[in-house]
Motif scaffolding. Sequence first.
Motif, mmCIF file in Angstrom:
data_model
loop_
_atom_site.group_PDB
_atom_site.id
_atom_site.type_symbol
_atom_site.label_atom_id
_atom_site.label_comp_id
_atom_site.label_asym_id
_atom_site.label_seq_id
_atom_site.Cartn_x
_atom_site.Cartn_y
_atom_site.Cartn_z
ATOM 1 N N THR A 198 37.399 15.320 3.179
ATOM 2 C CA THR A 198 37.822 16.146 2.056
ATOM 3 C C THR A 198 38.832 17.186 2.529
ATOM 4 O OG1 THR A 198 35.720 15.848 0.912
ATOM 5 C CG2 THR A 198 37.047 17.745 0.270
ATOM 6 N N PHE A 220 35.482 21.372 -7.755
ATOM 7 C CA PHE A 220 34.715 20.932 -6.589
ATOM 8 C C PHE A 220 35.336 21.604 -5.372
ATOM 9 C CE2 PHE A 220 33.792 18.279 -2.955
ATOM 10 C CZ PHE A 220 32.494 17.851 -3.159
ATOM 11 N N GLY A 221 34.500 22.248 -4.564
ATOM 12 C CA GLY A 221 35.073 22.946 -3.424
ATOM 13 C C GLY A 221 34.050 23.402 -2.419
ATOM 14 N N GLU A 222 34.359 24.490 -1.780
ATOM 15 C CA GLU A 222 33.563 24.970 -0.656
ATOM 16 C C GLU A 222 32.755 26.192 -1.072
ATOM 17 O OE1 GLU A 222 35.068 24.543 3.722
ATOM 18 O OE2 GLU A 222 35.560 26.539 3.024
ATOM 19 N N GLN A 223 31.469 26.142 -0.800
ATOM 20 C CA GLN A 223 30.593 27.269 -1.110
ATOM 21 C C GLN A 223 29.462 27.314 -0.092
ATOM 22 O OE1 GLN A 223 29.396 27.585 -5.230
ATOM 23 N NE2 GLN A 223 27.513 28.648 -4.718
ATOM 24 N N LEU A 279 40.987 20.508 1.245
ATOM 25 C CA LEU A 279 41.156 21.542 0.234
ATOM 26 C C LEU A 279 42.266 22.477 0.699
ATOM 27 C CD1 LEU A 279 37.354 22.378 -0.224
ATOM 28 C CD2 LEU A 279 38.730 20.880 -1.676
ATOM 29 N N ASN A 315 39.350 14.077 -1.839
ATOM 30 C CA ASN A 315 38.770 13.276 -0.766
ATOM 31 C C ASN A 315 39.778 12.221 -0.367
ATOM 32 O OD1 ASN A 315 37.381 11.579 0.900
ATOM 33 N ND2 ASN A 315 35.655 11.261 -0.451
ATOM 34 N N ARG A 357 29.349 24.500 2.488
ATOM 35 C CA ARG A 357 29.158 23.096 2.095
ATOM 36 C C ARG A 357 30.056 22.777 0.910
ATOM 37 N NH1 ARG A 357 25.442 22.326 -2.226
ATOM 38 N NH2 ARG A 357 24.725 24.306 -3.120
ATOM 39 N N HIS A 358 30.287 21.479 0.704
ATOM 40 C CA HIS A 358 31.103 21.013 -0.407
ATOM 41 C C HIS A 358 30.200 20.669 -1.589
ATOM 42 C CE1 HIS A 358 34.416 19.727 2.623
ATOM 43 N NE2 HIS A 358 34.564 20.977 2.238
ATOM 44 N N CYS A 359 30.577 21.146 -2.761
ATOM 45 C CA CYS A 359 29.741 20.917 -3.945
ATOM 46 C C CYS A 359 30.545 21.241 -5.198
ATOM 47 C CB CYS A 359 28.479 21.780 -3.887
ATOM 48 S SG CYS A 359 28.827 23.559 -3.836
ATOM 49 N N ARG A 412 39.272 27.600 -2.503
ATOM 50 C CA ARG A 412 39.459 26.247 -1.969
ATOM 51 C C ARG A 412 38.679 25.287 -2.861
ATOM 52 N NH1 ARG A 412 38.446 25.696 4.245
ATOM 53 N NH2 ARG A 412 39.506 23.741 3.742
ATOM 54 N N ARG A 413 39.374 24.594 -3.737
ATOM 55 C CA ARG A 413 38.707 23.734 -4.722
ATOM 56 C C ARG A 413 39.717 22.790 -5.343
ATOM 57 N NH1 ARG A 413 36.102 27.819 -8.556
ATOM 58 N NH2 ARG A 413 35.768 28.876 -6.580
#
Length: 672
Positions: free
Chosen positions: A654, A365-368, A656, A648, A371-373, A345-346
């Motif tokens: 956001t 940029f995605g989910e890890q 994804l 976004n 959290r989103h980063c 998911r990015r």
Amino acid sequence: LGARTVPRRQGCQCSIQGTNDSSIVSKCSTAALGYIHDGFLQYFVTKRCRRAPLIHWGYYVRARAVDHCVQEFLRQSQGHPRRQILSFGAGFDSLYFRLKAVDLLSCTVVYEVDFPSVTSRKAALIKGTKDLAMVVGGVGRRESAMSFAVEDYKLLGVDLSDLSMLEQALKEAGLDPEVPTMLLAEVVLTYMEISRSDALIQWAAQHFSCAQFVVYEQMHPEDPFGRIMQQHFSRLNSVLHTLAQYPNCEAQRRRFLQRGWAKCSVIDMNEFYASFIPEDERRRVQALEPFDEYEEWHLKCSHYFILAFAGLFLSTRPVHPSSDRFPKRVAGSISASVCTIAGLRRYGHHSVLIKPHVVLTTGGFGEQDGRHCRLRDFHVLIRHEDNWRRYQSESWCSLSSGGRLFHTVTCVSGSQALAVGGRMSPTNADLGSLWLRFPESMTASDPDCVVVELVSPQPAEDLASSRWRHTTTEVMCQGQKYLFIYGGRSAVQPVLGDWYFLHLEEFSCRRIPVGGPVPEGRHSHSACSWDGGALIAGGLGAAGQPLNSVLFLRPTGSGFQWQGIETHPPFIPRYSHTAHVHDGKLLLVGGVWLHSESIPGVTVIDLMKGFSLDYQIDTVSWPLMLYNHSSVFLPDKSELLLIGGGGNCFSFGTHLNLHPVCVGLSNILTSQ
């Protein structure tokens, strides 16, 4: 304290009133950054908060559109002994104060209507703020439904759905239905039940003898962005009632014509921004703060419209809605299936086929960890029979301390790929290049062999690699392999039109002669290797508008030659798409276009004949956002593997894409 049950209608009213409090904070932030000039908004905000650049751009174009209509009304009604502005659901809007401060309200009375609790709060702020009280010329009075009243400004607390009470309150406030009147509704009618908002529109047409109605609100609920937009407002308990019945510009226009309005014009905000905001003003706005959310910006603008009396849209250039220039011409649909692979998911990442059935995905940029980063890891997908297996590597810290977005990765051999450019933020793009090495053999049955080695970057020309939203394509010149680095943007230049030839063995840039007309600079375009050269398609140009050119960097005896490829019909301008070449056909996948009646799917262009056909992708159960994605073409299966995508969505959160999607192309490739 015990819980208190709030009646449904009362609860909805509270939620709708909450949108006023959120909106005024965003407007104040927009003014504080210099997008709009409004020194009065600050007095209506108890706690300031700096919003994201994307929200600033959204409120900027909204303010410009409404101001354009108001200014035209005042200009056209100039000379009348009396005129009126009636603002429905005005909230804490500062329109009256802005116009009064620059002496534009001569012979004009402004009436504002909102829920009594909102107008009472606004009246208290006006009375308690010296600068506001000075503009209105006193502390005002309160009479009947009026929360505040002076000679040229009336603030009425009335529920718009009660027409008899509204008409009585306006009559008591002195509104004259016989004089020129502008009625204004900014994101108001959509919060009302359809029967009530339709009744308000019809009442206004019958009640005023010389009036103009201006409406700004949402549309297009059916596409992925529209679905996310609706989910956002539903979570806020502020349902958008009118979208299903009036989903687009034409439906809104018919709505008003069928309820007594003689003529009206409707355009989306992309059309307004391009047609009514001068180029020098657009450049001023672009320079206010770093901005790189073009996809969400254009999607937001395609989902909001401004409706007004036809004469209010005056411009030096004619307005032709995108749907007129590029009508629907879908040739068919393509089946899609979801690949239930977790961890991808990015957006703003890159995926590349490094060998048959092996796909490498890097960055984004995605989910890890919930959290989103920005993501520093990379994933290897290996297909075994008809199933994909995912293997995750350790973070590629050597690439950058916080991951990179909008970079490129090019597979240059069976065991080596090159990552070029990308950014951490719109002000931090000096990330250089990085070699990725992997084993000659990777199989799903032997996970221990799935290893990717990071090789320290070698020096390369900064101008070639300090960019993002560019493309890198392998080309051939006199038997030598080069990486053609083209376009993109940088921290200094919003659009680049230059190019470099990077010799892959020596890892140095060389000068190679290129003839033909120099193409327009662009970013977020696509590029594919073809016949030893490079095919460039679409992109976002310097004017901030999508392009629809297909260019071929054709090899010659001494270098290359730019050559245009005509398509029939011309493909709809787009950017943020991906592309592949197969058997003489160029496949353009997804992206963003300003033709808002449909969304981009797969466009197939026959490179020899120039024929162009558009195909829709069958939707999955969740909103599939096909921009900022990556795609890999699997020639043995005639399939596309779509990985990631999204962004976004304005202030809607956001989004994804949940899983990769597999799209079968065998039918459309053989049918052509």
